[in-house]
Design an enzyme around this catalytic site. Sequence first.
Site, PDB file in Angstrom:
ATOM      1  N   GLY A   1       0.742  -1.267   0.000  1.00  0.00           N
ATOM      2  CA  GLY A   1       0.000   0.000   0.000  1.00  0.00           C
ATOM      3  C   GLY A   1       0.768   1.310   0.000  1.00  0.00           C
ATOM      4  O   GLY A   1       0.149   2.354  -0.160  1.00  0.00           O
TER       5      GLY A   1
ATOM      6  N   CYS B   1      -0.233   3.539  -6.053  1.00  0.00           N
ATOM      7  CA  CYS B   1      -0.966   2.397  -5.508  1.00  0.00           C
ATOM      8  C   CYS B   1      -2.232   2.893  -4.840  1.00  0.00           C
ATOM      9  O   CYS B   1      -2.211   3.914  -4.150  1.00  0.00           O
ATOM     10  CB  CYS B   1      -0.062   1.739  -4.483  1.00  0.00           C
ATOM     11  SG  CYS B   1      -0.900   0.618  -3.401  1.00  0.00           S
TER      12      CYS B   1
ATOM     13  N   GLY C   1       2.948   2.563  -2.173  1.00  0.00           N
ATOM     14  CA  GLY C   1       3.440   3.012  -3.478  1.00  0.00           C
ATOM     15  C   GLY C   1       2.790   4.304  -3.970  1.00  0.00           C
ATOM     16  O   GLY C   1       1.637   4.609  -3.631  1.00  0.00           O
TER      17      GLY C   1
HETATM   18  P1  5GP Z   1       6.914   3.898  -5.348  1.00  0.00           P
HETATM   19  O1  5GP Z   1       8.413   3.834  -5.289  1.00  0.00           O
HETATM   20  O2  5GP Z   1       6.421   4.431  -6.642  1.00  0.00           O
HETATM   21  O3  5GP Z   1       6.313   4.583  -4.162  1.00  0.00           O
HETATM   22  O4  5GP Z   1       6.419   2.374  -5.232  1.00  0.00           O
HETATM   23  C1  5GP Z   1       6.747   1.400  -6.169  1.00  0.00           C
HETATM   24  C2  5GP Z   1       6.047   0.105  -5.807  1.00  0.00           C
HETATM   25  O5  5GP Z   1       4.632   0.251  -5.861  1.00  0.00           O
HETATM   26  C3  5GP Z   1       6.294  -1.049  -6.777  1.00  0.00           C
HETATM   27  O6  5GP Z   1       7.555  -1.632  -6.614  1.00  0.00           O
HETATM   28  C4  5GP Z   1       5.144  -1.979  -6.431  1.00  0.00           C
HETATM   29  O7  5GP Z   1       5.413  -2.773  -5.294  1.00  0.00           O
HETATM   30  C5  5GP Z   1       4.031  -1.018  -6.041  1.00  0.00           C
HETATM   31  N1  5GP Z   1       3.039  -0.915  -7.134  1.00  0.00           N
HETATM   32  C6  5GP Z   1       3.272  -0.673  -8.440  1.00  0.00           C
HETATM   33  N2  5GP Z   1       2.118  -0.638  -9.151  1.00  0.00           N
HETATM   34  C7  5GP Z   1       1.138  -0.866  -8.258  1.00  0.00           C
HETATM   35  C8  5GP Z   1      -0.287  -0.962  -8.365  1.00  0.00           C
HETATM   36  O8  5GP Z   1      -0.892  -0.793  -9.428  1.00  0.00           O
HETATM   37  N3  5GP Z   1      -0.963  -1.244  -7.223  1.00  0.00           N
HETATM   38  C9  5GP Z   1      -0.320  -1.431  -6.027  1.00  0.00           C
HETATM   39  N4  5GP Z   1      -1.062  -1.741  -4.968  1.00  0.00           N
HETATM   40  N5  5GP Z   1       1.006  -1.307  -5.878  1.00  0.00           N
HETATM   41  C10 5GP Z   1       1.723  -1.038  -6.979  1.00  0.00           C
END
Ligand code: 5GP
Length: 348
Positions: A181, A186, A183
């Site tokens: 959660g 996300c 991300g």
């Molecule tokens: P960020 O660095 O952008 O905060 O987080 C990246 C991470 O978000 C990714 O490695 C993956 O675990 C998660 N993530 C990517 N796409 C999605 C999505 O569509 N839904 C969710 N729940 N998590 C995502």
Amino acid sequence: MRIENEIKLGFKDVMIRPKRSTLKSRKEVSLEREFSFIHSPYKWKGVPVMAANMDTTGTFEMAKELLKHQLITVIHKHYTIEEWAQFLQHIDASIYDHIAVSTGTGKKDTEKLQKLMTAFPDLKIICIDVANGYSEHFVNYVKAVRKLFPDKIIMGGNVVTGEMVEELLLAGADIVKVGIGPGSVCTTRVKTGVGYPQLSAIIECADAAHGLGGQIISDGGCKTPGDLAKAFGGGADFVMLGGMLAGHDESSGELIEKNGKRYKKFYGMSSETAMQKHMGGVAEYRASEGKTVEIAYRGAVEHTIRDILGGLRSACTYVGAARLKELTKRTTFIRVMEQENEVFNKEG
Ligand code: 5GP
């Protein structure tokens, strides 16, 4: 129903307390780490920061750039074997320590993984990746992949609690991916109400993993270089980044121009955009748990990488850690009600 009353923390809830230090400059800090693993006989050496296996950030172009700084790119699972062949043909041998192959848990995923690993036996790192790492099916899948590839470094996730980290390590994972959660694109927490503040997840999961000789990746939620310092300070062995690496030349996607400004599209891997692209639509039984955003174009990723690594080195000097490895031991978090002074942050 039960309530846990202990407060769980995110990056925004803490700062790292400075400590007396003999380091004179951030140049004296080494961000390199060396790991041996609970199952795989390989040793890994490098800077433990990874590009997420999203189709926007886990690209071959990103891998070429991140290799220059000894980082890892977890390559997204949508490249064909031919595209892999082309990429691997013209790159030096050290790339194999700095790329990972992604796979889901379906039958087709397994077939493709086997083909890929047979075609390119030097590939060393496998990332088995589902939104919810708590299912029995997932644990069994990790076991099966470990059986198929006894020597490879296997990363698996995502989970956020110690008991599940232990279960995945015992099932065959070397490194467990932590984060549900947090991300940037996300929407799981909004759509389902499920999640865990990332810093507490790291602290608790690192403790469980290190007890067994395993490692964890903090996956998601880093918005600034300071957040990476907090993740490492909390005990993360690796940190994975999506949003912070998006919007660059090396991130896939078209440049969009609007009112004289340039943007790049960035979206969650379970967003409607991604599902339309790779699966021809959102299946009826599932909600999309990711969003699509347009972010300001940021040029070459090189500059961002230097900024991130510079911030991390600087964090180490503030607490007297000559090596990244020492950061956790030297970290005292203080709980805070404020972060950055935002008075001049608004545009225009
Ligand atoms: P960020 O660095 O952008 O905060 O987080 C990246 C991470 O978000 C990714 O490695 C993956 O675990 C998660 N993530 C990517 N796409 C999605 C999505 O569509 N839904 C969710 N729940 N998590 C995502």
